[in-house]
Write a protein that holds these residues in place. Structure first.
Motif, PDB file in Angstrom:
ATOM      1  N   PHE A   1     -16.816  24.435 -20.697  1.00 42.73           N
ATOM      2  CA  PHE A   1     -16.484  24.610 -19.279  1.00 42.73           C
ATOM      3  C   PHE A   1     -15.025  25.051 -19.128  1.00 42.73           C
ATOM      4  CE2 PHE A   1     -14.269  22.746 -15.657  1.00 42.73           C
ATOM      5  CZ  PHE A   1     -14.966  23.298 -14.587  1.00 42.73           C
ATOM      6  N   ILE A   2     -14.134  24.382 -19.848  1.00 43.69           N
ATOM      7  CA  ILE A   2     -12.708  24.707 -19.752  1.00 43.69           C
ATOM      8  C   ILE A   2     -12.446  26.137 -20.211  1.00 43.69           C
ATOM      9  CG2 ILE A   2     -10.440  24.176 -20.747  1.00 43.69           C
ATOM     10  CD1 ILE A   2     -11.361  21.226 -20.839  1.00 43.69           C
ATOM     11  N   GLU A   3     -13.152  26.558 -21.260  1.00 44.88           N
ATOM     12  CA  GLU A   3     -12.945  27.908 -21.799  1.00 44.88           C
ATOM     13  C   GLU A   3     -13.523  28.991 -20.895  1.00 44.88           C
ATOM     14  OE1 GLU A   3     -13.046  26.661 -26.563  1.00 44.88           O
ATOM     15  OE2 GLU A   3     -14.830  27.489 -25.576  1.00 44.88           O
ATOM     16  N   ALA A   4     -14.462  28.631 -20.030  1.00 45.16           N
ATOM     17  CA  ALA A   4     -15.103  29.635 -19.168  1.00 45.16           C
ATOM     18  C   ALA A   4     -14.784  29.367 -17.692  1.00 45.16           C
ATOM     19  CB  ALA A   4     -16.612  29.632 -19.406  1.00 45.16           C
TER      20      ALA A   4
ATOM     21  N   MET B   1     -20.812  15.381 -24.502  1.00 47.79           N
ATOM     22  CA  MET B   1     -20.143  15.696 -23.238  1.00 47.79           C
ATOM     23  C   MET B   1     -18.782  16.350 -23.483  1.00 47.79           C
ATOM     24  SD  MET B   1     -21.193  12.568 -20.635  1.00 47.79           S
ATOM     25  CE  MET B   1     -20.752  11.198 -21.709  1.00 47.79           C
ATOM     26  N   CYS B   2     -18.103  15.952 -24.558  1.00 50.58           N
ATOM     27  CA  CYS B   2     -16.845  16.608 -24.907  1.00 50.58           C
ATOM     28  C   CYS B   2     -17.073  18.082 -25.239  1.00 50.58           C
ATOM     29  CB  CYS B   2     -16.192  15.905 -26.106  1.00 50.58           C
ATOM     30  SG  CYS B   2     -15.310  14.380 -25.694  1.00 50.58           S
ATOM     31  N   SER B   3     -18.134  18.358 -25.955  1.00 53.69           N
ATOM     32  CA  SER B   3     -18.455  19.738 -26.312  1.00 53.69           C
ATOM     33  C   SER B   3     -18.759  20.566 -25.062  1.00 53.69           C
ATOM     34  CB  SER B   3     -19.652  19.767 -27.271  1.00 53.69           C
ATOM     35  OG  SER B   3     -19.985  21.091 -27.629  1.00 53.69           O
ATOM     36  N   ALA B   4     -19.543  20.005 -24.152  1.00 57.35           N
ATOM     37  CA  ALA B   4     -19.867  20.702 -22.905  1.00 57.35           C
ATOM     38  C   ALA B   4     -18.611  20.914 -22.065  1.00 57.35           C
ATOM     39  CB  ALA B   4     -20.905  19.902 -22.118  1.00 57.35           C
TER      40      ALA B   4
ATOM     41  N   GLU C   1      -6.963  17.643 -28.043  1.00 54.68           N
ATOM     42  CA  GLU C   1      -7.247  17.232 -29.432  1.00 54.68           C
ATOM     43  C   GLU C   1      -8.648  16.649 -29.554  1.00 54.68           C
ATOM     44  OE1 GLU C   1      -4.092  14.532 -30.202  1.00 54.68           O
ATOM     45  OE2 GLU C   1      -2.633  16.104 -30.712  1.00 54.68           O
ATOM     46  N   LEU C   2      -9.074  15.885 -28.544  1.00 55.23           N
ATOM     47  CA  LEU C   2     -10.428  15.331 -28.549  1.00 55.23           C
ATOM     48  C   LEU C   2     -11.475  16.434 -28.482  1.00 55.23           C
ATOM     49  CD1 LEU C   2     -10.487  12.190 -26.198  1.00 55.23           C
ATOM     50  CD2 LEU C   2     -11.073  12.272 -28.617  1.00 55.23           C
ATOM     51  N   LEU C   3     -11.277  17.376 -27.554  1.00 56.99           N
ATOM     52  CA  LEU C   3     -12.286  18.406 -27.308  1.00 56.99           C
ATOM     53  C   LEU C   3     -12.435  19.377 -28.473  1.00 56.99           C
ATOM     54  CD1 LEU C   3     -11.568  19.255 -23.547  1.00 56.99           C
ATOM     55  CD2 LEU C   3     -13.088  17.527 -24.519  1.00 56.99           C
ATOM     56  N   TYR C   4     -11.357  19.532 -29.247  1.00 55.77           N
ATOM     57  CA  TYR C   4     -11.425  20.461 -30.377  1.00 55.77           C
ATOM     58  C   TYR C   4     -11.477  19.735 -31.722  1.00 55.77           C
ATOM     59  CZ  TYR C   4     -10.637  24.325 -27.186  1.00 55.77           C
ATOM     60  OH  TYR C   4     -10.781  25.250 -26.185  1.00 55.77           O
ATOM     61  N   SER C   5     -11.768  18.435 -31.693  1.00 56.31           N
ATOM     62  CA  SER C   5     -11.936  17.686 -32.935  1.00 56.31           C
ATOM     63  C   SER C   5     -13.255  18.066 -33.599  1.00 56.31           C
ATOM     64  CB  SER C   5     -11.903  16.181 -32.666  1.00 56.31           C
ATOM     65  OG  SER C   5     -13.012  15.796 -31.867  1.00 56.31           O
ATOM     66  N   ASN C   6     -13.365  17.726 -34.860  1.00 60.39           N
ATOM     67  CA  ASN C   6     -14.561  18.084 -35.619  1.00 60.39           C
ATOM     68  C   ASN C   6     -15.830  17.481 -35.012  1.00 60.39           C
ATOM     69  OD1 ASN C   6     -15.722  19.267 -38.189  1.00 60.39           O
ATOM     70  ND2 ASN C   6     -16.317  17.129 -38.444  1.00 60.39           N
ATOM     71  N   SER C   7     -15.726  16.267 -34.493  1.00 58.30           N
ATOM     72  CA  SER C   7     -16.901  15.601 -33.918  1.00 58.30           C
ATOM     73  C   SER C   7     -17.421  16.309 -32.678  1.00 58.30           C
ATOM     74  CB  SER C   7     -16.560  14.139 -33.569  1.00 58.30           C
ATOM     75  OG  SER C   7     -16.211  13.413 -34.718  1.00 58.30           O
TER      76      SER C   7
END
Length: 535
Positions: free
Chosen positions: A319-322, A312-315, A292-298
């Motif tokens: 990483f998780i997706e790849a 860092m959440c965006s990065a 939920e944090l990683l896919y939040s709007n922020s």
């Protein structure tokens, strides 16, 4: 290789002074604390107790805002004032004696009332890590809390009256990377071993080892081999149920060597394996709260003003997706176990190397985002720390104190709902709010001059607040009588307790370690009961 330089006397002395707290929040946490600057408004007994517990661990600087003159009442309740302080500015006297506790802390004073500062120099508060306030009028609470909310400065409002104590933490958004959970889940990846780990595990054959080596196999290997054997007759599934885990334990039992009398030989590493089955066999997964944090709007819509946490959440998400294939970076931390030094060091290096590789990938992604946004750089050390604790990230999204004074808000409904519970501590919250209202209307605390005569006036204030939150009147006036009996006095033991609690919360906010209270804490010293509420 040259020998490392010995620590300087100053460093050794500092480490010795802060030894216990360094074990709690580490060198980087101590550095954050030493870079912090606390503003305290009103150095009464509660305020001074708060600063005492922040100065001792070594906060960088404190500023006291207080235009009051020391009175006999101050000297009677405040251990950091002397009889010679009477008639002098309370901020100056308090800071002089507080700084004797730790000469590494810088101290400043401002003799203007907070209302004047808000009107003439509102930017004054922008430089602080946390603003802490005690003994404020109702109007000042509203104005100051709204201003600090607007400029995004953490604010802690504190109260100590008689046997009652309260603090309310106001933060817009507070991310915590190091939450220090009591029971941190091990991250061994036995269900999806990475290449280096897989090679290590497959190179050990339990059946061919001699008795000495058999008793020194790391329990991680034992569990892995038992699962492998179980999977042969279970379609290569991962054991999940209690029965399936018990089957794995039975296989581990079968691995234990026996003597000539068929009595199992006591091997500590196998006993450890049996105890570790339930924790070590938890499959690797992405926790829902982290997702939920990683896919939040922020995290998905970054801007130049985005804080490092969201970058860092965006990065981490990419990483998780790849490269991560749906999994968080490896923690790289190995639990203790009975084995040889060679086995343990080799296994430890395998986990650490893999964790470093994955953290490096995330760091490169962070650098790419920073370059695109043209914002402040984020250090590699910060990214590694983020990856190490990515399984337990936490975010507190707070609310403004001003909402508690507004009609028809969810906060008002929340207060009314909790007032319906028997023996609820919310009653004390209403009483403390009513005492603030009384002070604003009569320029004194309820019961300060005439306890009996103020009961009806305080009851009017209580009724007004209860009406605002659409709650029925109190069935009894006992609490109102008690508040008037306090006469607005501070009891030092209550202030000391609340002061220690507030200091802990301020340190959590500054170091961004451990979860602070979200958002209101109430203490009843008469019953020693406590309660927390989230408005």
């Amino acid at each position: 290789m040259a020998s490392p330089s010995p620590k300087s006397p100053e460093q050794s002395e500092k480490t010795k002074q802060y030894d216990r707290q360094l074990r709690l929040w580490g060198d980087h946490g101590q550095l954050a604390l030493e870079n912090g600057h606390i503003c305290l408004i009103n150095a009464n007994a509660l305020g001074t107790e708060i600063l005492k517990s922040i100065v001792l661990p070594g906060v960088g600087a404190v500023t006291i805002v207080d235009d009051n003159i020391v009175t006999d009442e101050d000297i009677g309740s405040n251990f950091f004032l002397e009889h010679s302080s009477k008639g002098l500015n309370r901020a100056e006297e308090t800071i002089r004696l507080l700084l004797e506790l730790n000469d590494a802390v810088r101290g400043h004073t401002v003799h203007d009332p907070p209302d004047q500062i808000l009107q003439e120099n509102p930017d004054f508060f922008k430089t602080f890590s946390v603003v802490i306030a005690t003994h404020l009028s109702e109007k000042t609470i509203k104005d100051l809390s709204q201003h600090l909310w607007d400029i995004n400065i953490p604010f802690i409002l504190c109260k100590s009256v008689g046997f009652l104590g309260l603090f309310r933490i106001q933060v817009k958004e507070h991310p915590i990377i190091e939450t220090h959970p009591e029971n941190e889940q091990v991250d061994l990846r036995l269900d999806i071993p990475f290449p280096a780990l897989s090679e290590y595990l497959n190179n050990i054959d339990i059946n061919t080892l001699d008795l000495k080596d058999h008793g020194q196999i790391p329990w991680i290997v034992i569990i892995y081999k038992a699962i492998e054997k179980w999977q042969l007759s279970n379609h290569n599934r991962w054991p999940m149920s209690r029965k399936e885990k018990n089957d794995v334990k039975d296989i581990i039992q079968s691995f234990i060597r026996k003597d000539e009398n068929e009595i199992p030989i006591n091997e500590e590493n196998f006993e450890e394996a049996l105890r570790a089955v339930n924790t070590a066999m938890v499959p690797t997964f992405l926790p829902v709260k982290i997702q939920e944090l990683l896919y939040s709007n922020s995290a998905t819509h970054l801007t130049k003003d985005s804080c490092p946490f969201w970058i860092m959440c965006s990065a981490l998400r990419t990483f998780i997706e790849a490269e991560g294939k749906g999994k968080l970076p490896l923690r790289g931390v190995l639990p203790d176990m009975t084995t040889t030094t060679d086995h343990y060091v080799k296994l430890q290096n395998i986990y650490r190397t893999q964790a470093a590789l994955e953290a490096e990938i995330v760091y490169r992604k962070v650098q790419s985002i920073v370059s695109q946004l043209q914002c402040d750089t984020i250090s590699e050390a910060d990214v590694k720390l983020f990856c190490r604790h990515s399984h337990d990230l936490h975010l507190i999204k707070g609310s403004s104190i001003c909402l508690e004074y507004q009609l028809g808000t969810p906060t008002a409904s929340y207060i009314a709902r909790h007032l319906e519970e028997p023996d609820v501590m919310m009653v004390h919250y209403i009483l403390l709010r009513a005492a603030d209202m009384f002070r604003s209307e009569h320029c004194r605390a309820p019961g300060e001059w005439e306890p009996e005569g103020d009961i009806s006036k305080l009851k009017t204030c209580v009724s007004k607040i209860l009406s605002d939150v659409s709650s029925s009147p109190f069935p009894k006036d006992d609490h109102i009588h008690e508040m008037c009996r306090y006469g607005g006095a501070e009891i030092h033991s209550i202030s000391a307790f609340i002061g220690g609690c507030v200091a802990h919360e301020a340190i959590k906010i500054i170091t961004k370690q451990y979860k602070p209270v979200n958002n209101t804490f109430i203490y009843d010293g008469a019953s020693t009961n406590t309660a927390t509420f989230t408005f």
